[in-house]
Design an enzyme around this catalytic site. Structure first.
Site, PDB file in Angstrom:
ATOM      1  N   GLU A 167      -0.665 -28.130 -46.909  1.00 20.17           N
ATOM      2  CA  GLU A 167       0.810 -27.395 -46.706  1.00 20.17           C
ATOM      3  C   GLU A 167       1.700 -28.485 -46.168  1.00 20.17           C
ATOM      4  O   GLU A 167       1.747 -28.983 -44.600  1.00 20.17           O
ATOM      5  CB  GLU A 167       0.418 -26.505 -45.079  1.00 20.17           C
ATOM      6  CG  GLU A 167      -0.299 -25.334 -45.877  1.00 20.17           C
ATOM      7  CD  GLU A 167      -0.450 -24.587 -44.505  1.00 20.17           C
ATOM      8  OE1 GLU A 167      -0.131 -23.727 -43.887  1.00 20.17           O
ATOM      9  OE2 GLU A 167      -0.680 -23.109 -45.268  1.00 20.17           O
ATOM     10  N   GLU A 350      -5.382 -19.379 -48.702  1.00 15.88           N
ATOM     11  CA  GLU A 350      -5.197 -18.731 -47.507  1.00 15.88           C
ATOM     12  C   GLU A 350      -4.455 -17.622 -47.577  1.00 15.88           C
ATOM     13  O   GLU A 350      -3.048 -17.724 -48.704  1.00 15.88           O
ATOM     14  CB  GLU A 350      -4.565 -19.954 -46.660  1.00 15.88           C
ATOM     15  CG  GLU A 350      -5.695 -20.842 -45.890  1.00 15.88           C
ATOM     16  CD  GLU A 350      -4.844 -21.466 -44.944  1.00 15.88           C
ATOM     17  OE1 GLU A 350      -3.718 -20.945 -44.853  1.00 15.88           O
ATOM     18  OE2 GLU A 350      -4.407 -22.891 -44.466  1.00 15.88           O
TER      19      GLU A 350
HETATM   20  C1  FCB Z   1      -1.126 -21.843 -42.259  1.00 16.21           C
HETATM   21  C2  FCB Z   1      -2.212 -23.308 -41.877  1.00 16.21           C
HETATM   22  C3  FCB Z   1      -3.710 -22.463 -41.085  1.00 16.21           C
HETATM   23  C4  FCB Z   1      -3.232 -21.368 -40.281  1.00 16.21           C
HETATM   24  C5  FCB Z   1      -2.465 -20.500 -40.902  1.00 16.21           C
HETATM   25  C6  FCB Z   1      -2.652 -19.067 -39.792  1.00 16.21           C
HETATM   26  O1  FCB Z   1      -0.443 -22.383 -42.124  1.00 16.21           O
HETATM   27  O2  FCB Z   1      -2.690 -23.667 -42.816  1.00 16.21           O
HETATM   28  O3  FCB Z   1      -4.058 -23.502 -40.470  1.00 16.21           O
HETATM   29  O4  FCB Z   1      -2.868 -21.782 -38.877  1.00 16.21           O
HETATM   30  O5  FCB Z   1      -1.205 -20.623 -41.418  1.00 16.21           O
END
Ligand code: FCB
Length: 438
Positions: A167, A350
């Site tokens: 990210e 994610e």
């Molecule tokens: C993302 C992150 C991860 C976690 C989630 C909820 O932005 O990569 O580490 O904090 O959010």
């Protein structure tokens, strides 16, 4: 759960994601200090000044944790390697104990039939490098290349996939413009430079790994679907600006070799001189691309300095993070990413939600998580049906963990963690997924 593995294409990979600082316990095994330790130790930055010193003690309990991943029927385990654990000073002397840990961890994944998906940097900048400006210093690309080399030499033969940086937006904007994450700056010049240097470091890291014959290299971007808060042209413009600095800046950099005009409007005076010369390195070919998706944002105009934009509260049901639940945005983001990335495989690296889960009679009823996942699986399916080459879906997260500035109360896990006893209790969502994946 109204979902089963058979609804997805043959060979589709299901996984769970974690990151080092959030679970390992940074106090263990000779890791060096990071900017997160000092950020957390400064009052006002993190809820109750909580930190990752012990976290889930995954450093000592990783076998038990990987047993849960394997027993859940997942194919992939996405984890990250802590820079400061391996190189306590950021460069130079390797901490053998730290590197040995990742060696054992990767072997333990393979022993359980899991594919190790590594992220080299998930936010723990060694303090020694933070002292030299961290992401604001162009040299960060060389420092990161050295770290990449150490990891590749030791683990590369067993990693299924590698992404250099998790990210870039959070590393850049959230940490240097909003000040919400370490190093907690609020400075546009720092932000512009950090955002460019993150991509430069990504490029150097990919170059190092390609040079060593490492395969299956990718990048992981977070998208938030941007929508105007109302029908006005001002709101439309605010959404465009937000979309520019959050979503498009990085994918345009990596896949097109340019930055969006809507961002240059604010960044142009602050970017490093001749930054365009770095695009050949930044745009190197990737084998896959990852999307982290959680929510959308409603954007409204503001007076004052660029970006002339803010986010306002939306009407949809929200998770414990206050984030609106908006599966449509996952579908839209996948379509968008596909346009940029072309035909390489995409992964949802994610997706998940935080909820106030409690253990009752040895069980955790987290129906909202089951509903959330189901709705997002459906959005992913829809994208696949329309030709998006989505090849995998990894839930954030395996277990409750250190949710950065929000400390330990935002529980994202499929597995509940009692942060006093460190006991793990699989939640209803874990059991539901396990049945669905069987
Ligand atoms: C993302 C992150 C991860 C976690 C989630 C909820 O932005 O990569 O580490 O904090 O959010």
């Amino acid at each position: 759960m109204n979902f089963s593995r058979s609804q997805f294409p043959e060979g589709f990979d299901f996984g769970v994601s974690t990151s080092s600082y959030q679970i390992e316990g940074h106090d263990f095994g000779g890791a060096g200090p990071t900017h997160w330790d000092t950020f957390a130790a400064t009052p006002g930055n993190v809820v109750r000044a909580e930190h990752g010193g012990r976290a889930c003690d995954h450093y000592h309990r990783y076998r038990e944790d990987l047993d849960l991943v394997a027993a859940g029927g997942f194919d992939v385990y996405r984890f990250s390697t802590s820079w400061a654990r391996v190189l306590p000073e950021g460069t130079g002397q390797v901490n053998a104990e730290g590197l040995d840990f990742y060696d054992r961890l990767v072997d333990a994944m393979l022993e359980r039939g899991l594919k190790p998906a590594a992220t080299l940097y998930h936010w723990e900048m060694p303090s020694a490098l933070a002292d030299r400006g961290g992401w604001m210093n162009r040299d960060v690309a060389s420092w990161f290349a050295e770290f990449t080399e150490v990891i590749t030499d030791r683990l590369g033969d067993r990693l299924w996939s590698v992404a250099p940086i998790n990210e870039p937006w959070c590393v850049g904007w959230m940490s240097h413009f909003l000040g919400h994450h370490a190093p907690g700056l609020r400075d546009i010049r720092a932000t512009a430079r950090a955002m460019h240097h993150v991509l430069l470091a990504h490029g150097r890291s990919i170059e190092v790994m390609r040079g060593k014959g490492q395969e299956n290299l990718g990048a992981v971007f977070n998208f938030e679907w941007a929508e105007p808060a109302d029908d006005s042209p001002e709101a439309a413009r605010a959404a465009q600006t937000f979309d520019g600095y959050l979503n498009r800046f990085f994918v345009e950099g990596v896949f097109r070799g340019r930055y969006p005009d809507s961002v240059l409007e604010g960044f142009a005076p602050h970017l490093p001189e001749n930054y365009q010369d770095d695009f050949p390195l930044i745009t190197q070919k990737l084998d896959w691309c990852g999307l982290n998706y959680y929510t959308r944002k409603l954007c409204a105009p503001t007076d004052g300095a660029w970006p002339h934009q803010t986010e306002v509260e939306g009407p949809l049901p929200k998770t414990l993070m206050g984030w609106e639940i908006y599966p449509e945005g996952l579908y839209q983001s996948l379509k968008r990413l596909h346009e940029y990335a072309g035909d390489i495989p995409l992964y949802i690296t994610e997706n998940g939600l935080a909820s106030p889960d409690v253990v009752k009679d040895g069980a955790v009823d987290d129906q909202p998580r089951i509903d959330y996942l189901e709705a997002h699986f459906a959005a992913a399916r829809r994208a696949i049906d329309e030709g998006v080459p989505l090849a995998g879906y990894f839930v954030w997260s395996l277990m409750d963990n250190y949710e950065w500035a929000l400390g330990y109360e935002k529980r994202f896990g499929l597995v509940h963690v009692d942060f006093d006893s460190l006991e793990r209790t699989p939640k209803a969502s874990y059991h539901a997924l396990k049945r669905a994946l069987a």
